[in-house]
Enzyme design. Structure first.
Site, mmCIF file in Angstrom:
data_model
loop_
_atom_site.group_PDB
_atom_site.id
_atom_site.type_symbol
_atom_site.label_atom_id
_atom_site.label_comp_id
_atom_site.label_asym_id
_atom_site.label_seq_id
_atom_site.Cartn_x
_atom_site.Cartn_y
_atom_site.Cartn_z
ATOM 1 N N ASP A 13 -8.925 47.414 30.282
ATOM 2 C CA ASP A 13 -9.889 48.436 29.836
ATOM 3 C C ASP A 13 -9.798 48.715 28.335
ATOM 4 O OD1 ASP A 13 -10.397 48.692 32.589
ATOM 5 O OD2 ASP A 13 -8.860 50.243 32.789
ATOM 6 N N GLU A 185 -20.146 51.630 34.674
ATOM 7 C CA GLU A 185 -18.980 52.427 34.269
ATOM 8 C C GLU A 185 -18.565 51.987 32.871
ATOM 9 O OE1 GLU A 185 -15.566 51.476 36.761
ATOM 10 O OE2 GLU A 185 -16.358 49.464 37.109
#
Length: 525
Positions: A13, A185
């Protein structure tokens, strides 16, 4: 050239940020301290680990968080001479629910000191801050909808954030529901040539993962998806070396070149298990004449042209750590490295025993990431167990339900011995290993990863002796760790293989173990 992954092992991420000549990448850390790992580079080729930002319970409390809970997808930005870090602490994610408190903390330097975290909201995760040219700031996140029968990934939200008061203003507004790939997302917002560009992840975090771009002249949309399709994905080509590509963030170098930092993984075999977890890679980004960002072929490359920046090599990390301090490569599980249970000094790391391998409040595990399919991890242990409730040794660890453990303990008579244990999907498996030892006798322990196989060996004098065990290293993978029951999510796998030093004191006697050094070295297959 940039050689991918630039951050190897469990480093998912990524959010990339440039401040002057300095580039920073922040990554998720889940149940591990310090929370939010930072790496620094001047040239995008050479990256130096700076350790984690959230290094105390004042900044982060991970007590009791589930496996692969804790810190998800942080956002790092810079404004008013301050670094702004926004992050989610996931306390619950299973059985259809998610508890998702989000916070913001600031610091004048990437090294800190970081301010007390301020709560923002708990409506979703993957938060990021966008600072517009008019001086206003905006918080983005995905919106989670818990209601049965609803799409749980309910779109990308934006809400104004006041940097001076550290409060949210007005009401959140949904600006995108993503593309047909679903699961929008990881949003990041950028402004260029009068356009707002929304970059977000899609398709889930596995082999269907990708990154999409949409743009609008107005902050609140409507946002038009790029007609060319995903900015980046591996979903259509299982032969690519870098899989699961997605979750992008963008950066412009001081020389005007653009790059994307993204999540990726290196499976063992086509669409196989990813023992090293999700890693960080960089791709070169160009812009079309009509203003769309492009990555060549829309797929991740292993080697990428570096930007026109002066080379800035960083000192190599030594293979052996003598434990003068606990450096930035080390992490601790669910609790910070405080002197009451872990203390490094010249030539020794003393670890006081903690909870059982299933404990989520006070485990005593100090570990580092496995970064290559072929590597070994070695230590010298001095330990004097008194009962079978005293254990200390070396582990190849994924989460509380998946690990291999080579350890010293005592039998029912109190005599020390070396043995091994595996936990796979929560099931314990004992191994036919029992090596008698002398009390307090130093012993060298080694774990070697050979692709999908893990081997243990030991030395009590006279050289290393291999145990006659070929253990399944792929239980230390995201794919193996995911657990569902009757279609309902129970456990997520978001981290990666860790190699560490583990001590248990199950009768509360206050026992400790001493580790003289730790050596980690990558080796050729």
């Amino acid at each position: 050239m940039i050689h991918n992954p630039v951050l190897r092992g469990f480093e998912p991420d990524p959010v990339i940020l440039r401040v002057g000549d300095d580039h920073y990448i922040a990554t998720s850390t889940f149940e591990w301290y310090p929370g939010v790992r930072i790496h620094h580079s001047r040239d995008l080729v050479n990256w130096q680990p700076l350790g984690g930002v959230l290094d105390s319970k004042r900044l982060l409390d991970l007590t009791g968080v589930p496996d692969s809970g804790g810190i998800w997808a942080p956002g790092l930005s810079y404004a008013d001479g301050l670094f702004h870090l926004v992050f989610t602490v996931v306390d619950t994610y299973a059985e259809g629910w998610k508890d998702l408190p989000n916070h913001v903390t600031t610091a004048p330097s990437i090294e800190g000191p970081w301010s007390d975290p301020v709560p923002l909201h708990a409506r979703g995760f993957d938060v990021s801050l966008f600072h517009d040219v008019d001086g206003r700031s905006w918080l983005l996140n995905m919106r989670f909808d818990w209601r049965p029968g609803r799409e749980s990934f309910a779109g990308i939200e934006i809400q104004e954030y006041d940097r001076k008061t550290q409060v949210l203003l007005g009401k959140p507004r949904r600006i995108s529901v993503g593309t047909a790939a679903g699961v929008a997302e990881g949003p990041h917002l950028y402004r260029r040539d009068g356009w707002y560009y929304l970059v977000h992840a899609e398709g889930g975090t596995g082999y269907e993962h990708g990154a999409a771009v949409a743009r609008s002249r107005d902050l609140f949309g409507p946002y038009e998806p790029d007609p060319a399709g995903p900015l980046l994905t591996s979903r259509h080509d299982p032969s690519l070396e870098l899989q699961k590509a997605g979750h992008c963030s963008l950066v412009e170098t001081i020389t005007g070149q653009w790059y994307a930092a993204h999540l990726t993984a290196r499976p063992y075999g086509e669409r196989g298990r990813c023992v090293l977890g999700r890693e960080t890679a960089l791709q070169h980004v160009t812009w079309t004449e009509d203003g769309w960002p492009r990555i060549m072929g829309g797929v991740p490359a292993v080697t990428v042209p570096a930007p026109a920046l002066a080379p800035a090599p960083v000192p190599p990390q030594p293979a052996t750590d003598p434990f003068t301090t606990l450096g930035p490569l080390w992490s601790t599980l669910r609790r910070p490295a405080t002197p009451d249970w872990v203390s490094p000094s010249q030539g020794r790391l003393r670890i006081r025993g903690g909870q059982s391998p299933a404990g989520r409040r006070a485990p005593s595990l100090v570990a580092r990431r496995a970064t290559a399919p072929n590597c070994f991890f070695e230590t010298e242990l001095t330990f004097a167990p008194g009962t079978p409730d005293h254990l200390a040794g070396l582990t190849a660890y994924y989460n509380t339900r998946n690990w291999h453990y080579l350890y010293v303990t005592a039998d029912d008579r109190g005599s020390p011995l070396l043995t091994a244990l595996t936990c796979a999907a929560g099931q314990l498996l004992t191994h036919p290993v029992s090596v008698p030892l002398e009390s307090g006798q130093p012993i060298v322990l080694r774990a070697e990863l050979d692709g999908p196989v893990l081997r243990f060996s030991y030395d009590v004098g006279g050289g290393l002796r291999a145990l006659a065990l070929d253990l399944d290293a792929t239980v230390l993978s995201d794919e193996h760790a995911d657990e569902f029951h009757n279609g309902q999510l129970r456990v997520l796998g978001f981290t990666g293989a860790m190699l560490g030093l583990w001590v248990q004191d199950l009768d509360g006697a206050g026992g400790h173990a001493d580790f003289a050094y730790a050596t980690y070295q990558e080796s050729r297959p």
